[in-house]
Design a protein around this motif. Structure first.
Motif, PDB file in Angstrom:
ATOM      1  N   UNK A 283      -7.627  24.989  24.489  1.00 15.83           N
ATOM      2  CA  UNK A 283      -8.127  26.078  25.332  1.00 15.83           C
ATOM      3  C   UNK A 283      -7.450  27.341  24.822  1.00 15.83           C
ATOM      4  N   UNK A 284      -8.245  28.281  24.352  1.00 16.16           N
ATOM      5  CA  UNK A 284      -7.700  29.539  23.831  1.00 16.16           C
ATOM      6  C   UNK A 284      -7.867  30.642  24.864  1.00 16.16           C
ATOM      7  N   UNK A 285      -6.809  31.420  25.073  1.00  9.13           N
ATOM      8  CA  UNK A 285      -6.884  32.594  25.938  1.00  9.13           C
ATOM      9  C   UNK A 285      -6.369  33.779  25.129  1.00  9.13           C
ATOM     10  N   UNK A 286      -7.254  34.726  24.884  1.00  5.93           N
ATOM     11  CA  UNK A 286      -6.943  35.891  24.045  1.00  5.93           C
ATOM     12  C   UNK A 286      -6.339  35.461  22.708  1.00  5.93           C
ATOM     13  N   UNK A 287      -6.924  34.400  22.150  1.00  4.59           N
ATOM     14  CA  UNK A 287      -6.539  33.921  20.826  1.00  4.59           C
ATOM     15  C   UNK A 287      -5.341  32.990  20.787  1.00  4.59           C
ATOM     16  N   UNK A 288      -4.641  32.811  21.911  1.00  2.00           N
ATOM     17  CA  UNK A 288      -3.475  31.923  21.951  1.00  2.00           C
ATOM     18  C   UNK A 288      -3.855  30.592  22.590  1.00  2.00           C
ATOM     19  N   UNK A 289      -3.206  29.509  22.162  1.00  8.54           N
ATOM     20  CA  UNK A 289      -3.431  28.218  22.794  1.00  8.54           C
ATOM     21  C   UNK A 289      -2.788  28.239  24.178  1.00  8.54           C
ATOM     22  N   UNK A 290      -3.610  27.997  25.210  1.00 10.74           N
ATOM     23  CA  UNK A 290      -3.149  28.027  26.596  1.00 10.74           C
ATOM     24  C   UNK A 290      -3.008  26.628  27.174  1.00 10.74           C
ATOM     25  N   UNK A 291      -3.631  25.637  26.532  1.00 11.26           N
ATOM     26  CA  UNK A 291      -3.607  24.260  27.022  1.00 11.26           C
ATOM     27  C   UNK A 291      -4.595  23.429  26.237  1.00 11.26           C
ATOM     28  N   UNK A 292      -4.879  22.244  26.756  1.00 17.56           N
ATOM     29  CA  UNK A 292      -5.876  21.385  26.098  1.00 17.56           C
ATOM     30  C   UNK A 292      -6.814  20.793  27.140  1.00 17.56           C
ATOM     31  N   UNK A 293      -7.969  20.372  26.672  1.00 17.04           N
ATOM     32  CA  UNK A 293      -8.965  19.714  27.505  1.00 17.04           C
ATOM     33  C   UNK A 293      -9.639  18.651  26.657  1.00 17.04           C
ATOM     34  N   UNK A 294     -10.039  17.563  27.272  1.00 21.16           N
ATOM     35  CA  UNK A 294     -10.690  16.532  26.471  1.00 21.16           C
ATOM     36  C   UNK A 294     -11.172  15.364  27.295  1.00 21.16           C
ATOM     37  N   UNK A 295     -11.845  14.455  26.610  1.00 17.61           N
ATOM     38  CA  UNK A 295     -12.257  13.193  27.212  1.00 17.61           C
ATOM     39  C   UNK A 295     -11.231  12.141  26.825  1.00 17.61           C
ATOM     40  N   UNK A 296     -10.456  11.691  27.807  1.00 15.01           N
ATOM     41  CA  UNK A 296      -9.457  10.650  27.566  1.00 15.01           C
ATOM     42  C   UNK A 296     -10.125   9.334  27.196  1.00 15.01           C
ATOM     43  N   UNK A 297     -11.302   9.116  27.757  1.00 14.30           N
ATOM     44  CA  UNK A 297     -12.101   7.924  27.448  1.00 14.30           C
ATOM     45  C   UNK A 297     -13.559   8.341  27.354  1.00 14.30           C
ATOM     46  N   UNK A 298     -14.288   7.701  26.435  1.00 18.63           N
ATOM     47  CA  UNK A 298     -15.747   7.832  26.396  1.00 18.63           C
ATOM     48  C   UNK A 298     -16.327   6.434  26.281  1.00 18.63           C
ATOM     49  N   UNK A 299     -17.180   6.068  27.214  1.00 17.50           N
ATOM     50  CA  UNK A 299     -17.895   4.802  27.160  1.00 17.50           C
ATOM     51  C   UNK A 299     -19.303   5.097  26.659  1.00 17.50           C
ATOM     52  N   UNK A 300     -19.556   4.762  25.397  1.00 15.89           N
ATOM     53  CA  UNK A 300     -20.850   5.088  24.779  1.00 15.89           C
ATOM     54  C   UNK A 300     -22.002   4.312  25.412  1.00 15.89           C
ATOM     55  N   UNK A 301     -21.762   3.062  25.745  1.00 18.08           N
ATOM     56  CA  UNK A 301     -22.815   2.227  26.316  1.00 18.08           C
ATOM     57  C   UNK A 301     -23.322   2.801  27.635  1.00 18.08           C
ATOM     58  N   UNK A 302     -22.394   3.170  28.493  1.00 21.47           N
ATOM     59  CA  UNK A 302     -22.773   3.660  29.824  1.00 21.47           C
ATOM     60  C   UNK A 302     -22.823   5.179  29.900  1.00 21.47           C
ATOM     61  N   UNK A 303     -22.483   5.858  28.784  1.00 19.53           N
ATOM     62  CA  UNK A 303     -22.534   7.321  28.688  1.00 19.53           C
ATOM     63  C   UNK A 303     -21.662   7.994  29.747  1.00 19.53           C
ATOM     64  N   UNK A 304     -20.413   7.518  29.815  1.00 22.37           N
ATOM     65  CA  UNK A 304     -19.450   8.055  30.772  1.00 22.37           C
ATOM     66  C   UNK A 304     -18.263   8.650  30.023  1.00 22.37           C
ATOM     67  N   UNK A 305     -17.856   9.837  30.420  1.00 23.03           N
ATOM     68  CA  UNK A 305     -16.650  10.460  29.879  1.00 23.03           C
ATOM     69  C   UNK A 305     -15.657  10.718  30.992  1.00 23.03           C
ATOM     70  N   UNK A 306     -14.384  10.395  30.750  1.00 22.76           N
ATOM     71  CA  UNK A 306     -13.311  10.660  31.716  1.00 22.76           C
ATOM     72  C   UNK A 306     -12.500  11.835  31.177  1.00 22.76           C
ATOM     73  N   UNK A 307     -12.557  12.934  31.899  1.00 20.62           N
ATOM     74  CA  UNK A 307     -12.016  14.199  31.414  1.00 20.62           C
ATOM     75  C   UNK A 307     -10.597  14.447  31.929  1.00 20.62           C
TER      76      UNK A 307
END
Length: 195
Positions: free
Chosen positions: A73-97
């Motif tokens: 996550x960039x704020x005014x060009x600096x890294x402010x944090x991160x975001x992501x899918x900790x898990x992705x289940x392709x079969x059921x199309x579920x993402x845990x953010x």
């Protein structure tokens, strides 16, 4: 490279090895603050630990066929944090953010906007049908984000996580692709109505 511009100040960008020092320093500067709700901080003690995390996220790109599972996550060009899918289940199309923001970047609405952008990415690019967010019950700041973005509170997992010296319960929030699309449509219609 993945780059999603949210507004003039906020963007999401795929992490790369060159981000190791900046991300590590952000983590260390916010460590005491973040430790209240994040259980992995004792495993991040040197820049190599952060580099290994970034390398793992890059492997995730291969798993998704070229789409990153995590972003800075960039704020005014600096890294402010991160975001992501900790898990992705392709079969059921579920993402845990999951997500976190450095202490100095709190209170500016950055995380709500970042989550909104990453939800769009999950539904539109990764073709997910369902996105989940799991939050420690007492973490009111973090719980406010899915509540603000139209997620449904679906239940509680008791003693879901060991947090250094005690267990915490997790509240499960869920959002479906068609619900997100309907909410967007309603918001667009409201915006078009004369005031």
């Amino acid at each position: 490279m993945f780059l999603y511009k949210i507004d003039e100040n906020i963007a999401l960008r795929s992490l790369n090895i060159n981000d190791s020092d900046e991300l590590f320093n952000l983590t260390m500067n916010s460590k005491d603050y973040l430790k209240e709700w994040l259980g992995w901080l004792d495993y991040t003690n040197k820049v190599e630990d952060t580099r290994e995390f970034i390398q793992a996220t890059l492997k995730g790109v291969i798993e998704t066929g070229g789409y990153p599972k995590s972003a800075a996550i960039l704020y005014q060009g600096k890294i402010a944090g991160t975001i992501g899918f900790n898990e992705i289940n392709k079969l059921h199309k579920i993402g845990v953010m999951g997500y976190w923001l450095g202490k100095e970047f709190q209170g500016n609405g950055i995380m709500t906007k970042a989550c909104k952008g990453f939800i769009e990415y999950g539904f539109n690019e990764l073709n997910l049908n369902r996105i989940e967010i799991r939050v420690a019950e007492g973490n009111r700041k973090s719980r406010a984000i899915p509540e603000r973005l139209g997620f449904t509170e679906e239940g509680k997992i008791r003693q879901a996580e060991w947090l250094y010296d005690h267990y915490v319960d997790h509240i499960i929030y869920g959002l479906l692709a068609d619900e997100w699309a309907k909410n967007k449509q309603v918001n667009t219609q409201h915006a078009k109505q004369p005031s």
